[in-house]
Design a protein around this motif. Sequence first.
Motif, PDB file in Angstrom:
ATOM      1  N   LEU C 235       0.863  -1.169   0.000  1.00 27.18           N
ATOM      2  CA  LEU C 235       0.000   0.000   0.000  1.00 27.18           C
ATOM      3  C   LEU C 235       0.902   1.223   0.000  1.00 27.18           C
ATOM      4  CD1 LEU C 235      -3.386   0.495   1.303  1.00 27.18           C
ATOM      5  CD2 LEU C 235      -1.753   2.212   2.069  1.00 27.18           C
ATOM      6  N   THR C 236       0.716   2.071  -0.999  1.00 30.93           N
ATOM      7  CA  THR C 236       1.527   3.276  -1.103  1.00 30.93           C
ATOM      8  C   THR C 236       0.671   4.504  -0.851  1.00 30.93           C
ATOM      9  OG1 THR C 236       3.049   2.275  -2.678  1.00 30.93           O
ATOM     10  CG2 THR C 236       2.944   4.685  -2.661  1.00 30.93           C
ATOM     11  N   THR C 237       1.109   5.317   0.093  1.00 30.75           N
ATOM     12  CA  THR C 237       0.447   6.581   0.362  1.00 30.75           C
ATOM     13  C   THR C 237       1.282   7.673  -0.285  1.00 30.75           C
ATOM     14  OG1 THR C 237      -0.217   5.651   2.483  1.00 30.75           O
ATOM     15  CG2 THR C 237      -0.536   8.025   2.179  1.00 30.75           C
ATOM     16  N   ALA C 238       0.699   8.308  -1.278  1.00 32.17           N
ATOM     17  CA  ALA C 238       1.410   9.380  -1.972  1.00 32.17           C
ATOM     18  C   ALA C 238       0.868  10.713  -1.471  1.00 32.17           C
ATOM     19  CB  ALA C 238       1.217   9.249  -3.477  1.00 32.17           C
ATOM     20  N   HIS C 239       1.717  11.430  -0.744  1.00 33.10           N
ATOM     21  CA  HIS C 239       1.364  12.776  -0.305  1.00 33.10           C
ATOM     22  C   HIS C 239       1.812  13.718  -1.418  1.00 33.10           C
ATOM     23  CE1 HIS C 239       0.876  11.270   3.878  1.00 33.10           C
ATOM     24  NE2 HIS C 239       1.857  10.456   3.540  1.00 33.10           N
ATOM     25  N   ILE C 240       0.866  14.203  -2.163  1.00 35.85           N
ATOM     26  CA  ILE C 240       1.195  14.960  -3.366  1.00 35.85           C
ATOM     27  C   ILE C 240       0.876  16.436  -3.149  1.00 35.85           C
ATOM     28  CG2 ILE C 240       0.567  15.299  -5.785  1.00 35.85           C
ATOM     29  CD1 ILE C 240       0.342  12.305  -6.040  1.00 35.85           C
ATOM     30  N   PHE C 241       1.874  17.275  -3.369  1.00 31.71           N
ATOM     31  CA  PHE C 241       1.716  18.709  -3.195  1.00 31.71           C
ATOM     32  C   PHE C 241       1.623  19.355  -4.565  1.00 31.71           C
ATOM     33  CE2 PHE C 241       3.571  16.951   0.572  1.00 31.71           C
ATOM     34  CZ  PHE C 241       2.770  17.496   1.567  1.00 31.71           C
ATOM     35  N   VAL C 242       0.524  20.062  -4.774  1.00 30.92           N
ATOM     36  CA  VAL C 242       0.213  20.564  -6.110  1.00 30.92           C
ATOM     37  C   VAL C 242       0.395  22.071  -6.202  1.00 30.92           C
ATOM     38  CG1 VAL C 242      -1.308  18.659  -6.759  1.00 30.92           C
ATOM     39  CG2 VAL C 242      -2.245  20.614  -5.477  1.00 30.92           C
ATOM     40  N   ASN C 243       0.481  22.535  -7.422  1.00 29.90           N
ATOM     41  CA  ASN C 243       0.748  23.957  -7.647  1.00 29.90           C
ATOM     42  C   ASN C 243      -0.504  24.767  -7.988  1.00 29.90           C
ATOM     43  OD1 ASN C 243       0.168  23.191 -10.228  1.00 29.90           O
ATOM     44  ND2 ASN C 243       2.317  23.101 -10.894  1.00 29.90           N
ATOM     45  N   GLN C 244      -1.673  24.124  -7.822  1.00 27.31           N
ATOM     46  CA  GLN C 244      -2.914  24.832  -8.103  1.00 27.31           C
ATOM     47  C   GLN C 244      -4.044  24.110  -7.401  1.00 27.31           C
ATOM     48  OE1 GLN C 244      -4.395  23.561 -12.348  1.00 27.31           O
ATOM     49  NE2 GLN C 244      -2.166  23.836 -12.394  1.00 27.31           N
ATOM     50  N   GLU C 245      -5.127  24.800  -7.173  1.00 27.12           N
ATOM     51  CA  GLU C 245      -6.262  24.183  -6.509  1.00 27.12           C
ATOM     52  C   GLU C 245      -7.011  23.303  -7.494  1.00 27.12           C
ATOM     53  OE1 GLU C 245      -9.658  25.920  -3.648  1.00 27.12           O
ATOM     54  OE2 GLU C 245      -7.821  27.110  -3.773  1.00 27.12           O
ATOM     55  N   LEU C 246      -7.384  22.108  -7.049  1.00 27.64           N
ATOM     56  CA  LEU C 246      -8.129  21.191  -7.906  1.00 27.64           C
ATOM     57  C   LEU C 246      -9.342  20.687  -7.147  1.00 27.64           C
ATOM     58  CD1 LEU C 246      -5.084  19.110  -9.192  1.00 27.64           C
ATOM     59  CD2 LEU C 246      -6.606  20.449 -10.656  1.00 27.64           C
ATOM     60  N   THR C 247     -10.454  20.524  -7.842  1.00 26.11           N
ATOM     61  CA  THR C 247     -11.622  19.920  -7.195  1.00 26.11           C
ATOM     62  C   THR C 247     -11.525  18.396  -7.304  1.00 26.11           C
ATOM     63  OG1 THR C 247     -12.928  19.800  -9.207  1.00 26.11           O
ATOM     64  CG2 THR C 247     -13.033  21.869  -7.960  1.00 26.11           C
ATOM     65  N   SER C 248     -12.322  17.757  -6.506  1.00 23.85           N
ATOM     66  CA  SER C 248     -12.363  16.307  -6.533  1.00 23.85           C
ATOM     67  C   SER C 248     -12.794  15.809  -7.915  1.00 23.85           C
ATOM     68  CB  SER C 248     -13.338  15.830  -5.447  1.00 23.85           C
ATOM     69  OG  SER C 248     -13.143  14.484  -5.175  1.00 23.85           O
ATOM     70  N   ASP C 249     -13.737  16.470  -8.510  1.00 21.92           N
ATOM     71  CA  ASP C 249     -14.180  16.075  -9.853  1.00 21.92           C
ATOM     72  C   ASP C 249     -13.054  16.213 -10.878  1.00 21.92           C
ATOM     73  OD1 ASP C 249     -16.636  15.448  -8.941  1.00 21.92           O
ATOM     74  OD2 ASP C 249     -17.657  17.233  -9.725  1.00 21.92           O
ATOM     75  N   GLU C 250     -12.294  17.273 -10.753  1.00 25.54           N
ATOM     76  CA  GLU C 250     -11.185  17.453 -11.695  1.00 25.54           C
ATOM     77  C   GLU C 250     -10.145  16.337 -11.550  1.00 25.54           C
ATOM     78  OE1 GLU C 250     -11.238  22.362 -12.076  1.00 25.54           O
ATOM     79  OE2 GLU C 250     -10.140  21.383 -10.442  1.00 25.54           O
ATOM     80  N   VAL C 251      -9.849  15.992 -10.308  1.00 24.86           N
ATOM     81  CA  VAL C 251      -8.866  14.923 -10.099  1.00 24.86           C
ATOM     82  C   VAL C 251      -9.408  13.589 -10.614  1.00 24.86           C
ATOM     83  CG1 VAL C 251      -7.523  13.654  -8.384  1.00 24.86           C
ATOM     84  CG2 VAL C 251      -7.799  16.135  -8.164  1.00 24.86           C
ATOM     85  N   SER C 252     -10.686  13.327 -10.326  1.00 20.43           N
ATOM     86  CA  SER C 252     -11.298  12.101 -10.848  1.00 20.43           C
ATOM     87  C   SER C 252     -11.179  12.031 -12.360  1.00 20.43           C
ATOM     88  CB  SER C 252     -12.789  12.050 -10.478  1.00 20.43           C
ATOM     89  OG  SER C 252     -12.954  11.618  -9.169  1.00 20.43           O
ATOM     90  N   ALA C 253     -11.461  13.122 -12.997  1.00 20.53           N
ATOM     91  CA  ALA C 253     -11.418  13.143 -14.460  1.00 20.53           C
ATOM     92  C   ALA C 253     -10.007  12.864 -14.968  1.00 20.53           C
ATOM     93  CB  ALA C 253     -11.917  14.492 -14.977  1.00 20.53           C
ATOM     94  N   ILE C 254      -9.028  13.423 -14.287  1.00 18.85           N
ATOM     95  CA  ILE C 254      -7.635  13.191 -14.685  1.00 18.85           C
ATOM     96  C   ILE C 254      -7.285  11.700 -14.614  1.00 18.85           C
ATOM     97  CG2 ILE C 254      -5.241  13.520 -13.881  1.00 18.85           C
ATOM     98  CD1 ILE C 254      -6.073  16.446 -13.164  1.00 18.85           C
TER      99      ILE C 254
END
Lengths: 334, 334, 334, 334
Positions: C235-254
């Motif tokens: 099980l890998t937990t990826a703590h990902i720090f992003v450079n812009q705000e993203l909604t849950s829907d946007e991440v799902s779509a990606i």
Amino acid sequence: MLRVGIIGGTGYTGGELLRLLSLHPKAEIVVVTSRKQAGKPIDTAHPNLKGLVDLCFEDVNPSQIAEKCDVVFTAVPHGAAMAVVPELLGGGTRVIDLSADYRLPVEIFEKVYGKKHEDPRENMYGLPEIHPEVRDAMLVGNPGCFPTGAILAAAPLVAAGVVERAVFDSKTGISGAGQDPSPVTHYPNVAENVNPYNLTRHRHRAEIEQELKAFDESVKTSFTPHIVPSTRGILTTAHIFVNQELTSDEVSAIYEEFYNGKYFVRMNKPSLAAVRGSNFCDIAFEIDQGTDRIVVVSAIDNMVKGASGQAIQNMNIMFGLDERTGLWTGGLSP
Amino acid sequence: MLRVGIIGGTGYTGGELLRLLSLHPKAEIVVVTSRKQAGKPIDTAHPNLKGLVDLCFEDVNPSQIAEKCDVVFTAVPHGAAMAVVPELLGGGTRVIDLSADYRLPVEIFEKVYGKKHEDPRENMYGLPEIHPEVRDAMLVGNPGCFPTGAILAAAPLVAAGVVERAVFDSKTGISGAGQDPSPVTHYPNVAENVNPYNLTRHRHRAEIEQELKAFDESVKTSFTPHIVPSTRGILTTAHIFVNQELTSDEVSAIYEEFYNGKYFVRMNKPSLAAVRGSNFCDIAFEIDQGTDRIVVVSAIDNMVKGASGQAIQNMNIMFGLDERTGLWTGGLSP
Amino acid sequence: MLRVGIIGGTGYTGGELLRLLSLHPKAEIVVVTSRKQAGKPIDTAHPNLKGLVDLCFEDVNPSQIAEKCDVVFTAVPHGAAMAVVPELLGGGTRVIDLSADYRLPVEIFEKVYGKKHEDPRENMYGLPEIHPEVRDAMLVGNPGCFPTGAILAAAPLVAAGVVERAVFDSKTGISGAGQDPSPVTHYPNVAENVNPYNLTRHRHRAEIEQELKAFDESVKTSFTPHIVPSTRGILTTAHIFVNQELTSDEVSAIYEEFYNGKYFVRMNKPSLAAVRGSNFCDIAFEIDQGTDRIVVVSAIDNMVKGASGQAIQNMNIMFGLDERTGLWTGGLSP
Amino acid sequence: MLRVGIIGGTGYTGGELLRLLSLHPKAEIVVVTSRKQAGKPIDTAHPNLKGLVDLCFEDVNPSQIAEKCDVVFTAVPHGAAMAVVPELLGGGTRVIDLSADYRLPVEIFEKVYGKKHEDPRENMYGLPEIHPEVRDAMLVGNPGCFPTGAILAAAPLVAAGVVERAVFDSKTGISGAGQDPSPVTHYPNVAENVNPYNLTRHRHRAEIEQELKAFDESVKTSFTPHIVPSTRGILTTAHIFVNQELTSDEVSAIYEEFYNGKYFVRMNKPSLAAVRGSNFCDIAFEIDQGTDRIVVVSAIDNMVKGASGQAIQNMNIMFGLDERTGLWTGGLSP
């Protein structure tokens, strides 16, 4: 303060002696040996004891140890204890041996372990609930882990003369195999598994027979061990076939009388959790109504009541202390 | 002898208070409450303590308890402590609360726990390595298990002003979920598995932020907990991003100075085994050469240093005892 | 029928290849090598396969194997594959290497593994969800277990250009350490414990960086592995720090777009149980509202999607079969 | 294609039927019922099957199911099957019942389960290695998990007329207790523990007696189950006391003849790992030289050979398929 030495301090039973003795108000550890780790702090082998035991391992000979100590624990492999015990005893110290070297009469030992005994003398089987005479011994053979659980489960009924046959089916944690890695201790082989082994011929059987036949020569015994996914603990299921009908009250009375005043045996639903890290042996039973079977179950921590704790209990008795001294702790549950 | 009461004695933290207090030479348990099990011997709920604790659970009210006790531990669910604490304090006894009710400022508590606080007063965060002022408190809010491991791992670096961001990835044994069975604690769901939960929003995060931001308001913190197949223990991996290059010696010096004289924090390779059943917090670190990251790892027993042991450590400090009294035992390893 | 050979059939990845290939309708195992166990039935090393695989281990050289096989899996230690692969390729067979020898460019390999590469050639990284061009390869370097879980967790966001930093905190079952017993795999050291190791410097980090930086050269990555008490699974937990705000829907779509048509990646609550014994990688995520962090979690079976299953998936693709052939089984849950 | 229905698809045995049937080349799942989860996709209850089983749970009545199906598995609690089976049979479908309702003669069932049987009819005990006549049955009572392991271990010797007494000591994984959380399944109570229960009076004993006494009315049987820290698997240790001396070769011959042509019984060192997820029963024995005891050990996966796999094996036989169809997979080891 009792001055205590440990020969063989890096293994599991050595570590457990150190952990328990660090809590003992009347004992002081004065020397701990290890050939390989001589000079290193004890907490390099036992990081759990960092801050609690501030000695280093030493590589010294038995006579030097005997001089410094009132009592020495030998926590070494079978066959190695007999090479140091004579010198220790000769130096005037008392010895509690955690190996199998002094548990059995010499001729039985040689047969079961397949090697000549280099220090033949009378055995003193250190199961203190059954042999209070350890009090006067210079040398005690501390019992094996399986025999401790099996004998304590069955002894009251066997002593009462009602047992025809006792079938011991034991489930042990893997720490009994020691700290050296092997396929037997490899996590993927142990986890989510049950490993029966030595189905009919485990060496501990000789101890069980010796002690139970001392109560009743006619009793028949069988013993089969299994490894279960646990680090500590032995749960022994004794399928006991009796020669007469007994009520539950009668069986209760037999156990209560037999263990009256024996603090470390509790009539208590057996579970490895309730005895974990403690010196208790918990016992319960159930009568198989309408048949000749009684199922008795016992639970111990193999490293405590089955090894190092029992050794310290023997020490307490040998030196006139309350047997609970330094050992009166509850199991780490859950 | 300190006269001690426990409100809520049947759960895991209550059981652990009983186990540890039964070993404490300066404390005497005088009352243990349980509504459901009132009248029953304590060992019906805690069979591991049979023979060691000979009381029965009682159903008595706070003012009666306050009369009999110098100190009371409240081992009840969040929200239930605030219903009894005022009466206990009013009766003149001191209180160590193991729930979350008194760890946070009232307004933060109400936001995080989503309920009105019925006993608003100043919080006293009982992490004794950081708040020696618990000595004078009448009421201590004993820290949460995750925050204890996380804060102790990161505090020295944060206090040194070198931390930009701390990402805490914690792995906990399941006992933190309590003794009530649920799908979360169901053996087939836990064994051979890892269960991340509350990936971004665990309530303990507020405690971590409160304590670390007190050292450095600018530090950014994240926290993600996981359940691993273990009953006890929390291992916290702190991925710490720093604002300057540090050598290993410099980091060592920061930790050693910060924890100088703090007996229960050891610089020791972290493992759940080495702290099991003990009050230690073991810490180690490694610098990710050529990057801005330092990985700090801490290990505690969530039921001891993360709950009941720390509560007793607080008691010792509050009553002028050596903080180690009754707690100075090595981890049960293996 | 594809004629398949396995070099190194006694270890865990060899055994898993055998188990999976015994279910494959289009592949026939024709040769399995082992120097030590040559001549012995395969089920002496793999008793689970008794009745299912009726071959014996053979000790034959690569050119003999190449003659008989359409494809050969090399399931040997790092450094040993490069000694046989040239001869296999020279004999005209295609090769899927489960060691690390062909995953990295030669100069990186030599730096990370600290040894000279004896068969320098271009690497072909066989993560089929990202490299469909394995279809045409004669030689595929099958990915490491940790990189498989980490890369699949983070690739969609990294490819979307939104990631500044990815901190991978991985929890692995112990089977990744192989079947040779060691202190690391000793049951008492693994059970009820968490063992972090190579906190900052694990060799698999090079694979993670190689693949993620191919999407976005600027991304910063960190990786810390831990051993948890499980035989299989990562099980890998990826703590990902992003450079812009993203909604849950946007991440799902990606994620949905990135993995469209990739049968073995499921957007599914990650748990080791749900993927146990199967070739799936399950992924979920949660946005840490109000911060720059997204937590992405992935779960794989390290021996299947992290090794032997992925190797067979590569084989299917290389030979024009549906990638699911012989691999389309659900996880063994619970 | 066989059209298959499952009544009660959300539990462990239902999930395992779904997992196994998704691999079956000659069976098509057409309806899966659940009252509580009607309308929801099957992978909400069984996330391991996401992508593999694309049905939703339905809440339909038995006669509707009977119309659509050639065979129906009833995976419901004891006592619930008898409420639906008559209607299923009346609708012309064949039924394999995984509850205890049709394993025993009605009068025995009523005594053991303490309730009136609402659908009294002749029982058909579906242990196919012993009852090939399941071939012609409209209704099969699929055996209990413990009886499957115990009967297969002892039947050859009992059938040979050499057994006086068989003491079955079984160690089971916890999944046999089902998926509803309870103190019995609570991780802290199971892990690192062994829990004996129903020491003398488990209900499965009636099945064991029924089948063994059919071979030899005079044989005496005892049965004691224990829960060990595993999710799947039952290892049964049969302590068998015989009325004549037998050599190891003689016992081997007895087993080989008895199980000749029975693909799912292997003479193979028993281990839960080697049968995990598979339909095999592995058996080995050892003679206790010089005594009247033979120790026979068997291992099964309680959810496969002890439940859902055996049910599918029965289905295969009932419909004239090779009994291995869809079940011929090796154990998931390690």
